[in-house]
Design an enzyme around this catalytic site. Structure first.
Site, PDB file in Angstrom:
ATOM      1  N   LYS A 112       0.871  -1.073   0.001  1.00 39.54           N
ATOM      2  CA  LYS A 112      -0.032  -0.089  -0.057  1.00 39.54           C
ATOM      3  C   LYS A 112       0.901   1.099  -0.023  1.00 39.54           C
ATOM      4  CE  LYS A 112      -4.052  -2.290   1.027  1.00 39.54           C
ATOM      5  NZ  LYS A 112      -3.561  -3.612   0.768  1.00 39.54           N
TER       6      LYS A 112
HETATM    7  C1  LIG Z   1      -4.054  -4.574   0.088  1.00 41.21           C
HETATM    8  C2  LIG Z   1      -3.140  -5.938  -0.130  1.00 41.21           C
HETATM    9  C3  LIG Z   1      -3.382  -6.705  -0.994  1.00 41.21           C
HETATM   10  C4  LIG Z   1      -4.501  -6.717  -1.878  1.00 41.21           C
HETATM   11  O1  LIG Z   1      -4.539  -5.679  -3.065  1.00 41.21           O
HETATM   12  P1  LIG Z   1      -5.488  -5.306  -3.811  1.00 41.21           P
HETATM   13  O2  LIG Z   1      -5.066  -4.180  -4.593  1.00 41.21           O
HETATM   14  O3  LIG Z   1      -6.779  -4.840  -2.608  1.00 41.21           O
HETATM   15  O4  LIG Z   1      -6.101  -6.455  -4.568  1.00 41.21           O
HETATM   16  C5  LIG Z   1      -2.517  -7.958  -1.008  1.00 41.21           C
HETATM   17  N1  LIG Z   1      -1.547  -8.164  -0.147  1.00 41.21           N
HETATM   18  C6  LIG Z   1      -1.444  -7.087   0.699  1.00 41.21           C
HETATM   19  C7  LIG Z   1      -0.016  -7.394   1.704  1.00 41.21           C
HETATM   20  C8  LIG Z   1      -2.229  -6.008   0.882  1.00 41.21           C
HETATM   21  O5  LIG Z   1      -1.732  -5.073   1.780  1.00 41.21           O
END
Ligand SMILES: *Cc1c(COP(=O)(O)O)cnc(C)c1O
Length: 497
Positions: A112
């Site tokens: 993120k």
């Molecule tokens: C948010 C997240 C995901 C999922 O990503 P999306 O863009 O919502 O599909 C996968 N792995 C981790 C560690 C995340 O923080």
């Protein structure tokens, strides 16, 4: 270039899309066209730093931003040591045709950060362009990871504030500590006496309350959102698909122009959608493999063409993928229907009324020409962590392990040996107890603290324990506010701040 809502013809500029977040009709903003990068342009990226590559790609989408604005934003996000790897998103070898794209070198150790370090800067630039002089007040409901990434992204960014609501009993100890120790003069963290749904419902209600907006306006503040449907989170994610490809050419794994596969651990469908956007811009991608945990709505969707969320919600060891409603899929549906906003709107209405919709054979086949999907249960995920450690010496976090397992099953089923990149979304240190349990067994972690598990992981991998994990127990707790799970209480908590 302008931006359309996925549900009707609303047309806005990039800065308007980023400032608004969601379109007024409930749709998501999508680019009117995809800027094209030819093979020469892609090859020319080989000499560029991550900051320079980001500047090029982000500029191509954000036409009403000046190159200087985008450049400065990318530099502040990726060029000032906030990421602990000089490459920002390094590519690691697993074997001769399998690679890991590590997206967890930012301040909160999860992918993120790739978007949430850039978004605040794009958002403040958007506010300037739109003549918005009020403070931009970001409200976030979090089940753990997004809250901390948003807090770090907005930390001390002038003209903004960030308030995070988390469920008091619904996040892990480490996640809670990460949030309540956040410094900065513009961050607030509030514990809600309820679960994640209460937090989310409350925040949504605040966004749609005219009364609350009015009261915030009286304080010189305007509400905005940092959640993953914001265009300003999607565009930064396109960059690392290019950087991974360019790294593959640079290392001689593939000749320039040859297509590769990506496998992406998926929740809200934002990350994998960015990969599709990269492909639409000309990046040579053969298959995009959508990996899910036991919450396998997307696997079923890509196997049948029907999205059906009428099922049990499961808590898993890859919590950031525990999701039944993958919001960003709407953007792909818009492309799959040849940009038929009315049809997308109908499906979304069917989804909210009855929990399901079907896209029809032709559109399904169009999607399947690129997308593959698979899922992994927790037990398979733990096995994958152990196997990858035992055979390759690499330590995966549970989210990345889901993707790795799904790739393994895909290859066994299809014998497709195209070079593949596993998108690695979190540091194993963020989930040390589960990772150590996977490798050493349940007894080995009994009674250990999270930090002791991290020390054990350090022995296994030889990778240093990140400062963020090591120093966490010593940090002072700065946020102790809590409120009941009512909209009024949440509104009061924000207004008091
Ligand atoms: C948010 C997240 C995901 C999922 O990503 P999306 O863009 O919502 O599909 C996968 N792995 C981790 C560690 C995340 O923080």
């Amino acid at each position: 270039m302008s931006y359309f809502s996925t549900r009707n013809g609303t047309v806005v500029t990039a800065s308007q899309a980023i400032l608004t977040g969601l379109a007024p009709d409930g749709g998501l903003f999508v680019p009117s066209m995809f800027p094209q990068l030819g093979l020469r342009d892609i090859q020319a990226m080989q000499g560029l730093s991550y900051v320079e590559g980001a500047k090029q790609i982000v500029s191509a989408f954000l036409e009403d931003y000046s190159p200087g604005e985008v450049g400065a934003s990318c530099y502040e996000a990726y060029g000032t040591g906030r990421f602990d790897d000089p490459g920002v998103a390094p590519l690691k070898n697993v074997d001769s045709n399998t690679f890991l794209l590590e997206l967890f070198h930012g301040p909160t150790l999860a992918f993120k950060d790739m978007a949430l370090q850039l978004l605040p800067r794009l958002l403040t630039a958007a506010a300037r362009k739109q003549g918005e002089e009020r403070e931009i007040a970001i409200l976030v409901a979090t089940s753990g990871d997004t809250g901390k990434a948003a807090l770090e992204g907005f930390l001390d960014v002038p003209g903004t504030s960030c308030t995070v609501f988390y469920p008091k009993e619904g996040v892990s100890d480490v996640q809670k500590l990460q949030m309540v120790t956040t410094g900065g003069s513009n961050t607030r963290v509030i514990a809600v006496e309820g679960n994640f749904d209460d937090c989310q419902r409350g925040v949504k209600a605040l966004f749609s309350s005219e009364d609350f907006r009015q009261k915030m306006a009286e304080k010189g503040k305007v509400l905005s959102s940092a959640n993953s449907i914001n265009l300003g989170r999607l565009i930064p994610q396109v960059v690392y698909y290019f950087s991974a490809y360019v790294d593959m050419i640079g290392r001689g794994v593939i000749p320039a122009g040859e297509a590769i596969n990506f496998v992406v651990p998926t929740g809200n469908f934002g990350n994998i959608l960015a990969a599709w956007y990269a492909r639409a811009m000309g990046l040579p991608v053969a298959k995009l493999i959508c990996a899910s945990n036991r919450n396998d709505v997307l696997t079923d969707f890509f196997t049948t063409g029907t999205y059906d969320m009428r099922r049990m919600f499961h808590k898993t060891i890859s919590p950031s993928m525990d999701i039944l409603l993958s919001s960003n899929l709407e953007r792909l549906l818009y492309e799959a229907t040849d940009r038929d906003g009315a049809l997308v709107k109908t499906w979304m209405e069917q989804l909210s009324a009855g929990g399901t919709y079907s896209i029809g054979q032709q559109r399904y086949e169009w999607l399947r020409s690129v997308f593959e999907a698979g899922c992994a249960e927790d037990s398979e995920t733990l096995d994958e962590i152990r196997l990858m450690y035992g055979t390759r010496g690499v330590v995966l976090d549970p989210h990345t392990a889901v993707a790795s397992c799904v790739l393994r099953k895909y290859r066994a089923r299809t014998h497709d040996e195209t070079p593949a990149v596993i998108v690695s979304t979190a540091s194993p240190y963020k989930f040390a107890p589960d990772v150590v349990r996977a490798i050493h067994g349940k007894d080995a972690v009994a009674g250990l603290t999270a930090l002791q598990c991290a020390e054990s992981l350090n022995t296994l991998s030889g990778q240093p324990i990140p400062d963020q994990v090591r120093t966490l127990p010593e940090k002072p707790i700065l946020h102790t506010v809590s409120c009941s799970a009512t909209v009024d209480a949440m509104a009061a908590a924000v207004l008091e701040g």
